[in-house]
Design a protein around this motif. Structure first.
Motif, PDB file in Angstrom:
ATOM      1  N   ILE A 112       0.827  -1.202   0.000  1.00  0.00           N
ATOM      2  CA  ILE A 112       0.000   0.000   0.000  1.00  0.00           C
ATOM      3  C   ILE A 112       0.861   1.252   0.000  1.00  0.00           C
ATOM      4  O   ILE A 112       0.607   2.197  -0.730  1.00  0.00           O
ATOM      5  N   ARG A 113       1.894   1.257   0.832  1.00  0.00           N
ATOM      6  CA  ARG A 113       2.798   2.414   0.923  1.00  0.00           C
ATOM      7  C   ARG A 113       4.017   2.032   1.747  1.00  0.00           C
ATOM      8  O   ARG A 113       4.146   0.901   2.179  1.00  0.00           O
ATOM      9  N   SER A 114       4.882   3.001   1.988  1.00  0.00           N
ATOM     10  CA  SER A 114       6.050   2.766   2.826  1.00  0.00           C
ATOM     11  C   SER A 114       5.867   3.460   4.177  1.00  0.00           C
ATOM     12  O   SER A 114       5.082   4.399   4.310  1.00  0.00           O
ATOM     13  N   ASN A 115       6.622   2.957   5.156  1.00  0.00           N
ATOM     14  CA  ASN A 115       6.639   3.523   6.497  1.00  0.00           C
ATOM     15  C   ASN A 115       7.966   3.092   7.127  1.00  0.00           C
ATOM     16  O   ASN A 115       8.293   1.910   7.097  1.00  0.00           O
ATOM     17  N   PRO A 116       8.727   3.993   7.713  1.00  0.00           N
ATOM     18  CA  PRO A 116      10.039   3.621   8.236  1.00  0.00           C
ATOM     19  C   PRO A 116      10.018   2.826   9.535  1.00  0.00           C
ATOM     20  O   PRO A 116      11.054   2.274   9.923  1.00  0.00           O
ATOM     21  N   LEU A 117       8.881   2.726  10.216  1.00  0.00           N
ATOM     22  CA  LEU A 117       8.836   2.019  11.493  1.00  0.00           C
ATOM     23  C   LEU A 117       8.784   0.508  11.305  1.00  0.00           C
ATOM     24  O   LEU A 117       7.965   0.000  10.537  1.00  0.00           O
TER      25      LEU A 117
END
Length: 159
Positions: A112-117
């Motif tokens: 769906i998307r990126s997230n750094p966590l």
């Protein structure tokens, strides 16, 4: 072998389901297909890693992360496992991280998307079950085909 999801839909449309979920492509391969293996998790990627280490070569791992955008379920380390094990791809109803590194890997990765966590590490979830998202029931053993035009699922190998 040259193929496109548009041509597959033209020829086999009545036997296919078209995924309604919007994905971004993060892996080095923009086109991939294979038999489906599944895992259902929520903000926890322990079973994602276990699946990547155990599903058959050539399979596509379908990760139902509940659509959560709060944590990444796959990053460079798990992406490298998919390459080493010669998986066709990973489709995630959730997020990834390390996107610059994932783009260099010879595997299809949609999310769906990126997230750094990074995700939690509790080991909760289910393996090898039918999961539902994007208007599709993703059944282990059926086939998924993904390219720049979309994602379609059929009950058997069509190519």
């Amino acid at each position: 072998m040259k193929w496109k999801t548009t041509d597959i839909c033209d020829e086999f449309g009545m036997d296919l389901e078209v995924c309604q979920q919007e994905f971004h492509s993060y892996g080095g391969k923009k086109q991939f297909f294979g038999p489906i293996s599944t895992v259902r998790v929520f903000e926890d990627n322990v079973l994602v890693e276990e699946s990547l280490e155990t599903i058959p070569e050539g399979n596509v791992l379908i990760v139902d992360g509940g659509g959560s955008k709060r944590y990444a379920l796959l990053g460079d380390r798990l992406g490298e496992i998919a390459v080493r094990r010669k998986l066709a791809g990973v489709i995630i109803n959730g997020c990834v991280r390390d996107t610059a590194d994932l783009a260099q890997l010879d595997v299809g990765i949609l999310a769906i998307r990126s997230n750094p966590l990074r995700s939690k590490k509790d080991g909760k979830g289910d393996l090898g079950i039918t999961v539902t998202f994007g208007g599709i029931d993703w059944r282990p053993g059926e086939y998924v085909y993904a390219d720049e035009d979309g994602v379609v699922v059929g009950p058997k190998r069509l190519l």
